[in-house]
Design a protein around this motif. Structure first.
Motif, PDB file in Angstrom:
ATOM      1  N   GLN A   1      -3.905  -1.049 -15.771  1.00 47.72           N
ATOM      2  CA  GLN A   1      -4.244   0.200 -15.089  1.00 47.72           C
ATOM      3  C   GLN A   1      -5.427   0.008 -14.142  1.00 47.72           C
ATOM      4  OE1 GLN A   1      -4.935   3.517 -17.728  1.00 47.72           O
ATOM      5  NE2 GLN A   1      -5.015   5.008 -16.053  1.00 47.72           N
ATOM      6  N   VAL A   2      -6.395  -0.793 -14.579  1.00 44.87           N
ATOM      7  CA  VAL A   2      -7.550  -1.064 -13.720  1.00 44.87           C
ATOM      8  C   VAL A   2      -7.112  -1.908 -12.518  1.00 44.87           C
ATOM      9  CG1 VAL A   2      -9.890  -1.973 -13.591  1.00 44.87           C
ATOM     10  CG2 VAL A   2      -9.068  -0.992 -15.740  1.00 44.87           C
ATOM     11  N   MET A   3      -6.240  -2.880 -12.758  1.00 43.73           N
ATOM     12  CA  MET A   3      -5.738  -3.721 -11.672  1.00 43.73           C
ATOM     13  C   MET A   3      -5.012  -2.872 -10.628  1.00 43.73           C
ATOM     14  SD  MET A   3      -4.400  -7.043 -13.809  1.00 43.73           S
ATOM     15  CE  MET A   3      -3.959  -7.999 -12.353  1.00 43.73           C
ATOM     16  N   GLU A   4      -4.282  -1.890 -11.091  1.00 44.86           N
ATOM     17  CA  GLU A   4      -3.594  -0.984 -10.170  1.00 44.86           C
ATOM     18  C   GLU A   4      -4.598  -0.234  -9.301  1.00 44.86           C
ATOM     19  OE1 GLU A   4      -0.667   2.949 -10.344  1.00 44.86           O
ATOM     20  OE2 GLU A   4      -0.913   1.688 -12.124  1.00 44.86           O
ATOM     21  N   GLY A   5      -5.729   0.155  -9.918  1.00 46.69           N
ATOM     22  CA  GLY A   5      -6.774   0.835  -9.161  1.00 46.69           C
ATOM     23  C   GLY A   5      -7.370  -0.057  -8.084  1.00 46.69           C
ATOM     24  N   TYR A   6      -7.615  -1.321  -8.428  1.00 51.19           N
ATOM     25  CA  TYR A   6      -8.107  -2.289  -7.433  1.00 51.19           C
ATOM     26  C   TYR A   6      -7.121  -2.398  -6.258  1.00 51.19           C
ATOM     27  CZ  TYR A   6     -11.725  -4.699 -10.319  1.00 51.19           C
ATOM     28  OH  TYR A   6     -12.841  -5.046 -11.052  1.00 51.19           O
ATOM     29  N   GLU A   7      -5.849  -2.556  -6.600  1.00 51.42           N
ATOM     30  CA  GLU A   7      -4.826  -2.791  -5.579  1.00 51.42           C
ATOM     31  C   GLU A   7      -4.673  -1.584  -4.660  1.00 51.42           C
ATOM     32  OE1 GLU A   7      -1.593  -3.733  -8.125  1.00 51.42           O
ATOM     33  OE2 GLU A   7      -2.452  -5.677  -8.742  1.00 51.42           O
ATOM     34  N   ARG A   8      -4.700  -0.412  -5.246  1.00 52.93           N
ATOM     35  CA  ARG A   8      -4.571   0.817  -4.459  1.00 52.93           C
ATOM     36  C   ARG A   8      -5.750   0.968  -3.500  1.00 52.93           C
ATOM     37  NH1 ARG A   8      -5.273   6.494  -6.417  1.00 52.93           N
ATOM     38  NH2 ARG A   8      -3.872   7.819  -5.216  1.00 52.93           N
ATOM     39  N   LEU A   9      -6.938   0.696  -4.011  1.00 52.82           N
ATOM     40  CA  LEU A   9      -8.145   0.795  -3.189  1.00 52.82           C
ATOM     41  C   LEU A   9      -8.153  -0.283  -2.109  1.00 52.82           C
ATOM     42  CD1 LEU A   9     -10.962   1.894  -2.564  1.00 52.82           C
ATOM     43  CD2 LEU A   9     -11.840   0.559  -4.506  1.00 52.82           C
ATOM     44  N   GLY A  10      -7.774  -1.506  -2.476  1.00 57.88           N
ATOM     45  CA  GLY A  10      -7.744  -2.589  -1.511  1.00 57.88           C
ATOM     46  C   GLY A  10      -6.788  -2.308  -0.368  1.00 57.88           C
ATOM     47  N   SER A  11      -5.628  -1.738  -0.690  1.00 53.93           N
ATOM     48  CA  SER A  11      -4.651  -1.395   0.348  1.00 53.93           C
ATOM     49  C   SER A  11      -5.216  -0.351   1.309  1.00 53.93           C
ATOM     50  CB  SER A  11      -3.379  -0.858  -0.318  1.00 53.93           C
ATOM     51  OG  SER A  11      -2.432  -0.468   0.652  1.00 53.93           O
ATOM     52  N   LEU A  12      -5.937   0.616   0.761  1.00 48.58           N
ATOM     53  CA  LEU A  12      -6.542   1.649   1.605  1.00 48.58           C
ATOM     54  C   LEU A  12      -7.590   1.051   2.540  1.00 48.58           C
ATOM     55  CD1 LEU A  12      -7.007   4.636   2.340  1.00 48.58           C
ATOM     56  CD2 LEU A  12      -8.575   4.787   0.393  1.00 48.58           C
ATOM     57  N   LEU A  13      -8.397   0.140   2.025  1.00 45.69           N
ATOM     58  CA  LEU A  13      -9.454  -0.459   2.846  1.00 45.69           C
ATOM     59  C   LEU A  13      -8.879  -1.348   3.944  1.00 45.69           C
ATOM     60  CD1 LEU A  13     -12.026  -1.398   0.059  1.00 45.69           C
ATOM     61  CD2 LEU A  13     -12.267   0.390   1.780  1.00 45.69           C
ATOM     62  N   ILE A  14      -7.770  -1.992   3.664  1.00 48.28           N
ATOM     63  CA  ILE A  14      -7.165  -2.898   4.646  1.00 48.28           C
ATOM     64  C   ILE A  14      -6.385  -2.129   5.709  1.00 48.28           C
ATOM     65  CG2 ILE A  14      -5.421  -4.698   4.971  1.00 48.28           C
ATOM     66  CD1 ILE A  14      -6.231  -5.738   2.175  1.00 48.28           C
ATOM     67  N   HIS A  15      -5.652  -1.113   5.276  1.00 49.92           N
ATOM     68  CA  HIS A  15      -4.722  -0.441   6.180  1.00 49.92           C
ATOM     69  C   HIS A  15      -5.255   0.877   6.743  1.00 49.92           C
ATOM     70  CE1 HIS A  15      -1.767  -3.427   5.201  1.00 49.92           C
ATOM     71  NE2 HIS A  15      -1.853  -3.151   3.914  1.00 49.92           N
ATOM     72  N   GLY A  16      -6.487   1.242   6.399  1.00 54.74           N
ATOM     73  CA  GLY A  16      -7.055   2.475   6.957  1.00 54.74           C
ATOM     74  C   GLY A  16      -6.980   3.617   5.973  1.00 54.74           C
ATOM     75  N   SER A  17      -6.824   4.808   6.506  1.00 49.45           N
ATOM     76  CA  SER A  17      -6.926   6.018   5.693  1.00 49.45           C
ATOM     77  C   SER A  17      -5.798   6.137   4.681  1.00 49.45           C
ATOM     78  CB  SER A  17      -6.944   7.265   6.577  1.00 49.45           C
ATOM     79  OG  SER A  17      -5.764   7.348   7.346  1.00 49.45           O
ATOM     80  N   GLY A  18      -4.592   5.646   4.989  1.00 48.89           N
ATOM     81  CA  GLY A  18      -3.486   5.754   4.051  1.00 48.89           C
ATOM     82  C   GLY A  18      -3.068   7.188   3.851  1.00 48.89           C
ATOM     83  N   LEU A  19      -2.270   7.398   2.838  1.00 53.05           N
ATOM     84  CA  LEU A  19      -1.782   8.736   2.543  1.00 53.05           C
ATOM     85  C   LEU A  19      -2.451   9.232   1.278  1.00 53.05           C
ATOM     86  CD1 LEU A  19       2.033   8.182   3.180  1.00 53.05           C
ATOM     87  CD2 LEU A  19       0.397   9.300   4.697  1.00 53.05           C
ATOM     88  N   GLU A  20      -2.835  10.495   1.293  1.00 52.06           N
ATOM     89  CA  GLU A  20      -3.500  11.083   0.127  1.00 52.06           C
ATOM     90  C   GLU A  20      -2.499  11.246  -0.984  1.00 52.06           C
ATOM     91  OE1 GLU A  20      -5.550  14.685   0.878  1.00 52.06           O
ATOM     92  OE2 GLU A  20      -6.218  14.921  -1.193  1.00 52.06           O
ATOM     93  N   GLU A  21      -2.863  10.786  -2.164  1.00 52.58           N
ATOM     94  CA  GLU A  21      -2.019  10.925  -3.340  1.00 52.58           C
ATOM     95  C   GLU A  21      -2.849  11.539  -4.449  1.00 52.58           C
ATOM     96  OE1 GLU A  21       0.162   6.643  -2.455  1.00 52.58           O
ATOM     97  OE2 GLU A  21      -0.552   7.140  -4.448  1.00 52.58           O
ATOM     98  N   ASP A  22      -2.169  12.184  -5.343  1.00 51.50           N
ATOM     99  CA  ASP A  22      -2.866  12.765  -6.493  1.00 51.50           C
ATOM    100  C   ASP A  22      -3.238  11.653  -7.460  1.00 51.50           C
ATOM    101  OD1 ASP A  22      -0.737  15.683  -6.595  1.00 51.50           O
ATOM    102  OD2 ASP A  22      -2.678  15.370  -5.619  1.00 51.50           O
ATOM    103  N   ILE A  23      -4.478  11.730  -7.992  1.00 48.41           N
ATOM    104  CA  ILE A  23      -4.905  10.797  -9.036  1.00 48.41           C
ATOM    105  C   ILE A  23      -4.738  11.504 -10.369  1.00 48.41           C
ATOM    106  CG2 ILE A  23      -6.838   9.554 -10.027  1.00 48.41           C
ATOM    107  CD1 ILE A  23      -7.891   9.111  -7.278  1.00 48.41           C
ATOM    108  N   LYS A  24      -3.893  10.994 -11.172  1.00 47.15           N
ATOM    109  CA  LYS A  24      -3.621  11.677 -12.432  1.00 47.15           C
ATOM    110  C   LYS A  24      -4.472  11.089 -13.530  1.00 47.15           C
ATOM    111  CE  LYS A  24       1.126  12.714 -11.101  1.00 47.15           C
ATOM    112  NZ  LYS A  24       2.554  12.564 -11.420  1.00 47.15           N
TER     113      LYS A  24
END
Length: 292
Positions: free
Chosen positions: A269-292
């Motif tokens: 779950q933590v790794m998923e958080g890293y990956e999601r954040l890393g993708s946002l930093l690389i590709h810009g603003s990205g799309l807003e998603e709900d954090i559950k």
């Protein structure tokens, strides 16, 4: 049951000996786990009475009062009463008192129960509501800055309170500028739990402020609680969704910290958080998603 509740509150309102106060409080903590009874306690003034006593009682009573406030602030009405939302002159006074007590280090009662550790959970409840976030992020009050100082506490309960409160505050997009005013304390609180256990090179740390460079230049105990690491990643994601947040994160070499920390991470779950954040930093603003 109303009579029983009022009688229990009455024990705390009268000059009764402490041997009566403790059993009454223990009963109130148990009763307040039920939503209907919790609402009734809010209505009969239990929050106000608890705040009068808190800070001048012994360790056991203070701990029970803190636990009671956790239960009562599960309700929106409890949060509003605690924040004194209906009185503009008094609004936030109880909150300031809670933050001051929370800032009393758990090490000051070493070997004993922590009387104020549960206040961290109260702060999480308060920060669920817009009025709570607004007060916590008010630059004139500097309450969040004080709270963040407990992010490296040896107490897991306190650290969870800090991480949950920061996370909730990050959901308020309109308050990003006020949130970033605490950046000297905010970046270490969010990045150090995700930094892994490696000693960072001088090449890496020279691009960081001292509050990050110093701890990352030495061996240290990593954050062991995955929930705190998940919340840190979620908070950073919410901050990075706005351009000002991304700029701030890049300015402290945050992406490099995340890159190194990811190498040590084993929790999916933590790794998923890293990956999601890393993708946002690389590709810009990205799309807003709900954090559950």
């Amino acid at each position: 049951m109303a009579t029983e509740v009022e009688e229990l509150v009455g024990f705390l309102s009268s000059p009764s000996p402490q041997e009566f106060e403790q059993p009454a409080l223990e009963a109130l903590v148990n009763l307040s786990q039920e939503t209907a009874l919790s609402g009734e306690l809010v209505e009969v003034g239990m929050i106000e009475r608890a705040m009068e006593i808190l800070g001048r009682a012994d360790i056991c009573i203070s701990q029970l009062l803190s636990m009671l406030l956790v239960n009562l602030t599960q309700l929106d009405s409890g949060v509003e009463r605690l924040l004194q939302a209906g009185d503009e002159k008094l609004r936030g006074l109880y909150l300031a008192k809670l933050v001051r007590l929370f800032n009393i280090s758990s090490t000051e009662n070493e070997g004993k129960e922590d009387p104020y550790g549960h206040i961290g959970s109260v702060l999480v409840n308060i920060s669920r509501m817009e009025i709570g976030r607004k007060l916590l992020l008010d630059p004139k009050r500097s309450l969040l800055k004080i709270i963040i100082r407990q992010s490296d506490s040896p107490s897991l309960l306190r650290r969870k309170g800090v991480s949950g409160t920061i996370r909730n505050c990050c959901f308020d997009e309109t308050q990003l500028s006020n949130l970033l005013l605490t950046s000297q304390f905010l970046w270490p609180a969010l990045l150090l739990p995700l930094a892994g256990k490696q000693v960072y090179s001088k090449e890496d740390t020279k691009k960081m402020p001292l509050e990050l460079a110093n701890p990352l230049s030495h061996e240290r105990d990593p954050e062991k609680d995955p929930e705190i690491r998940v919340q840190a990643a979620e908070s950073l994601y919410l901050i990075a969704m706005q351009e000002g947040g991304r700029r701030g994160l890049w300015s402290v070499n945050g992406p490099r910290i995340l890159e190194v920390g990811y190498q040590d991470e084993e929790d999916p779950q933590v790794m998923e958080g890293y990956e999601r954040l890393g993708s946002l930093l690389i590709h810009g603003s990205g799309l807003e998603e709900d954090i559950k």
